[in-house]
Design an enzyme around this catalytic site. Structure first.
Site, PDB file in Angstrom:
ATOM      1  N   GLN A 104      16.649 -44.903 140.829  1.00 55.43           N
ATOM      2  CA  GLN A 104      17.360 -46.145 141.123  1.00 55.43           C
ATOM      3  C   GLN A 104      16.889 -46.690 142.467  1.00 55.43           C
ATOM      4  O   GLN A 104      17.302 -47.761 142.884  1.00 55.43           O
ATOM      5  CB  GLN A 104      18.862 -45.871 141.211  1.00 55.43           C
ATOM      6  CG  GLN A 104      19.458 -45.347 139.919  1.00 55.43           C
ATOM      7  CD  GLN A 104      20.837 -44.759 140.167  1.00 55.43           C
ATOM      8  OE1 GLN A 104      21.836 -45.466 140.166  1.00 55.43           O
ATOM      9  NE2 GLN A 104      20.901 -43.466 140.379  1.00 55.43           N
ATOM     10  N   ASN A 105      16.046 -45.914 143.146  1.00 55.70           N
ATOM     11  CA  ASN A 105      15.650 -46.290 144.500  1.00 55.70           C
ATOM     12  C   ASN A 105      14.561 -47.351 144.486  1.00 55.70           C
ATOM     13  O   ASN A 105      13.713 -47.391 143.592  1.00 55.70           O
ATOM     14  CB  ASN A 105      15.175 -45.058 145.274  1.00 55.70           C
ATOM     15  CG  ASN A 105      16.297 -44.067 145.463  1.00 55.70           C
ATOM     16  OD1 ASN A 105      17.458 -44.407 145.239  1.00 55.70           O
ATOM     17  ND2 ASN A 105      15.977 -42.852 145.851  1.00 55.70           N
ATOM     18  N   VAL A 106      14.590 -48.170 145.529  1.00 59.06           N
ATOM     19  CA  VAL A 106      13.649 -49.289 145.615  1.00 59.06           C
ATOM     20  C   VAL A 106      12.662 -49.083 146.763  1.00 59.06           C
ATOM     21  O   VAL A 106      11.945 -50.002 147.141  1.00 59.06           O
ATOM     22  CB  VAL A 106      14.434 -50.620 145.787  1.00 59.06           C
ATOM     23  CG1 VAL A 106      15.243 -50.928 144.535  1.00 59.06           C
ATOM     24  CG2 VAL A 106      15.358 -50.593 147.011  1.00 59.06           C
ATOM     25  N   HIS A 164      15.594 -50.158 139.176  1.00 56.77           N
ATOM     26  CA  HIS A 164      16.113 -51.297 139.947  1.00 56.77           C
ATOM     27  C   HIS A 164      15.023 -52.044 140.712  1.00 56.77           C
ATOM     28  O   HIS A 164      15.303 -52.683 141.721  1.00 56.77           O
ATOM     29  CB  HIS A 164      17.200 -50.809 140.914  1.00 56.77           C
ATOM     30  CG  HIS A 164      18.425 -50.287 140.224  1.00 56.77           C
ATOM     31  ND1 HIS A 164      19.378 -49.495 140.838  1.00 56.77           N
ATOM     32  CD2 HIS A 164      18.860 -50.452 138.941  1.00 56.77           C
ATOM     33  CE1 HIS A 164      20.335 -49.194 139.960  1.00 56.77           C
ATOM     34  NE2 HIS A 164      20.035 -49.748 138.805  1.00 56.77           N
ATOM     35  N   THR A 189      22.687 -39.234 143.687  1.00 58.96           N
ATOM     36  CA  THR A 189      23.275 -40.499 143.224  1.00 58.96           C
ATOM     37  C   THR A 189      24.774 -40.325 143.043  1.00 58.96           C
ATOM     38  O   THR A 189      25.233 -39.266 142.603  1.00 58.96           O
ATOM     39  CB  THR A 189      22.638 -41.025 141.917  1.00 58.96           C
ATOM     40  OG1 THR A 189      23.359 -42.196 141.494  1.00 58.96           O
ATOM     41  CG2 THR A 189      22.631 -40.009 140.800  1.00 58.96           C
ATOM     42  N   ALA A 247      19.578 -32.634 149.474  1.00 52.90           N
ATOM     43  CA  ALA A 247      18.459 -32.534 148.528  1.00 52.90           C
ATOM     44  C   ALA A 247      17.212 -31.958 149.202  1.00 52.90           C
ATOM     45  O   ALA A 247      16.465 -31.193 148.578  1.00 52.90           O
ATOM     46  CB  ALA A 247      18.160 -33.918 147.954  1.00 52.90           C
TER      47      ALA A 247
HETATM   48  P1  OAD Z   1      24.998 -44.349 146.527  1.00 52.67           P
HETATM   49  O1  OAD Z   1      24.952 -44.829 147.942  1.00 52.67           O
HETATM   50  O2  OAD Z   1      26.045 -44.897 145.636  1.00 52.67           O
HETATM   51  O3  OAD Z   1      25.165 -42.765 146.502  1.00 52.67           O
HETATM   52  C1  OAD Z   1      24.388 -41.926 147.294  1.00 52.67           C
HETATM   53  C2  OAD Z   1      24.705 -40.508 146.879  1.00 52.67           C
HETATM   54  O4  OAD Z   1      23.861 -39.640 147.623  1.00 52.67           O
HETATM   55  C3  OAD Z   1      26.143 -40.065 147.178  1.00 52.67           C
HETATM   56  O5  OAD Z   1      26.657 -39.410 146.024  1.00 52.67           O
HETATM   57  C4  OAD Z   1      25.991 -39.087 148.343  1.00 52.67           C
HETATM   58  O6  OAD Z   1      26.970 -38.054 148.297  1.00 52.67           O
HETATM   59  C5  OAD Z   1      24.619 -38.546 148.081  1.00 52.67           C
HETATM   60  N1  OAD Z   1      23.895 -38.027 149.263  1.00 52.67           N
HETATM   61  C6  OAD Z   1      23.903 -38.486 150.533  1.00 52.67           C
HETATM   62  N2  OAD Z   1      23.071 -37.787 151.300  1.00 52.67           N
HETATM   63  C7  OAD Z   1      22.487 -36.849 150.504  1.00 52.67           C
HETATM   64  C8  OAD Z   1      21.528 -35.808 150.711  1.00 52.67           C
HETATM   65  N3  OAD Z   1      20.980 -35.602 151.889  1.00 52.67           N
HETATM   66  N4  OAD Z   1      21.200 -35.034 149.650  1.00 52.67           N
HETATM   67  C9  OAD Z   1      21.763 -35.239 148.419  1.00 52.67           C
HETATM   68  N5  OAD Z   1      22.672 -36.191 148.172  1.00 52.67           N
HETATM   69  C10 OAD Z   1      23.033 -36.989 149.193  1.00 52.67           C
HETATM   70  O7  OAD Z   1      23.532 -44.572 145.938  1.00 52.67           O
HETATM   71  P2  OAD Z   1      23.070 -44.681 144.416  1.00 52.67           P
HETATM   72  O8  OAD Z   1      23.823 -43.743 143.556  1.00 52.67           O
HETATM   73  O9  OAD Z   1      21.585 -44.604 144.416  1.00 52.67           O
HETATM   74  O10 OAD Z   1      21.599 -50.650 143.062  1.00 52.67           O
HETATM   75  O11 OAD Z   1      23.499 -46.150 144.096  1.00 52.67           O
HETATM   76  C11 OAD Z   1      23.180 -46.673 142.840  1.00 52.67           C
HETATM   77  C12 OAD Z   1      22.826 -48.124 142.960  1.00 52.67           C
HETATM   78  O12 OAD Z   1      23.893 -48.811 143.604  1.00 52.67           O
HETATM   79  C13 OAD Z   1      21.628 -48.420 143.835  1.00 52.67           C
HETATM   80  O13 OAD Z   1      20.406 -48.295 143.155  1.00 52.67           O
HETATM   81  C14 OAD Z   1      21.854 -49.826 144.219  1.00 52.67           C
HETATM   82  C15 OAD Z   1      23.337 -49.772 144.524  1.00 52.67           C
HETATM   83  O14 OAD Z   1      23.963 -50.925 144.350  1.00 52.67           O
HETATM   84  C16 OAD Z   1      21.231 -51.916 143.216  1.00 52.67           C
HETATM   85  O15 OAD Z   1      20.992 -52.405 144.295  1.00 52.67           O
HETATM   86  C17 OAD Z   1      21.168 -52.637 141.920  1.00 52.67           C
END
Ligand code: OAD
Length: 247
Positions: free
Chosen positions: A101-103, A119, A188, A231
């Site tokens: 999902q990363n850009v 995305h 995620t 991670a």
């Molecule tokens: P989020 O910001 O929603 O979630 C990030 C996740 O990473 C959380 O569950 C954290 O607990 C976890 N996290 C943080 N640091 C970490 C680490 N060092 N190791 C492992 N996990 C860690 O991000 P996404 O799930 O990617 O879309 O968000 C999904 C989408 O929402 C994105 O692609 C973006 C956003 O809106 C669009 O822009 C369309």
């Protein structure tokens, strides 16, 4: 080694069709802010409210300021050990697919090939009038970049809320997760669909789903196993433990 980690490593070592699904957390240790949780605000604004076609229409300058800031951070960032471990996994299993999902394109910079970018990405920009794609690389862009073909306003090449995901990429991700014997879900929050629905595709088809995250997520309760931790620490350990002679 904690029992959960060795259980996950044993499962990984047996996998014939592996899919890795990543989110912003995989790049957190490269210094790129995630969307949700601490540090998620930009100038007191919620980035999720800027990531819409409506926000761009109402205030393109503000939206571009946000994306130019993110482009700058990404340009200065480097892949971390989690990206590198995922790239290494590609050559360890018979069939491998990386869905992100990363850009930020850090997976590609770590050596991953054929990444399914659900995305879009920050490197490419698109014309909001003629839809032509441009690749300015990571060089800084003007406050309001214009299309050199038609003069229209360029927009970031990412998928915003309310927009469709690229259908061919989503279809490839669906096919891979349907056939996966193991889905590794890394960093995620599993809060955004259709990406989060890929977890249910693998679960529904009888595959194993293992999550790596610093905190429980929306998916934790319904998956096979959750590994709590950063991670960049857990993935290299998993890789070394699953494939000891090759690391
Ligand atoms: P989020 O910001 O929603 O979630 C990030 C996740 O990473 C959380 O569950 C954290 O607990 C976890 N996290 C943080 N640091 C970490 C680490 N060092 N190791 C492992 N996990 C860690 O991000 P996404 O799930 O990617 O879309 O968000 C999904 C989408 O929402 C994105 O692609 C973006 C956003 O809106 C669009 O822009 C369309």
């Amino acid at each position: 080694m904690p029992p959960d980690l060795s259980h996950a490593a044993a499962r990984l070592a047996q996998s014939k069709r592996l899919v890795v699904l990543t989110g912003a957390g995989v790049s957190a240790e490269s210094g790129i802010p995630t969307f949700r949780g601490p540090g998620g605000l930009w100038r007191g604004l919620d980035p999720l409210r800027l990531a819409t076609p409506q926000a761009f229409e109402a205030n393109p300058r503000l939206v571009w300021e946000f994306y130019n800031w993110r482009r700058e951070i990404v340009a200065q960032a480097a892949p971390n050990p989690a990206h590198l471990a995922i790239a290494a996994l590609e050559d360890r299993v018979p069939a491998f697919t990386l869905v992100t999902q990363n850009v930020d394109r850090l997976h590609q910079r770590a050596g991953s090939r054929d990444v399914l970018e659900l995305h879009g990405n920050l490197q490419i920009v698109r014309c909001s009038l003629c839809d032509r794609a441009h690749d300015p690389g990571w060089t800084p862009l003007p406050a309001l970049p214009m299309c050199d073909h038609c003069g229209g306003l360029l927009r970031p090449g990412v998928v915003w809320f309310g927009e469709s995901l690229p259908p061919d990429i989503l279809q490839s991700a669906l096919n891979a997760t349907l056939e996966a014997d193991l889905l590794l879900v890394v960093g995620t929050s599993a809060a955004v669909y259709p990406a989060a629905g890929l977890i249910d595709v693998t679960m529904g088809a009888g595959g194993t789903v293992i999550e790596v995250n610093t905190a429980p997520t929306a998916a934790t309760q319904r998956i096979s196993l959750s590994l709590l931790g950063p991670a960049a620490e857990i993935l290299p350990q998993l890789l070394a433990s699953a494939f000891p002679s090759k690391t």
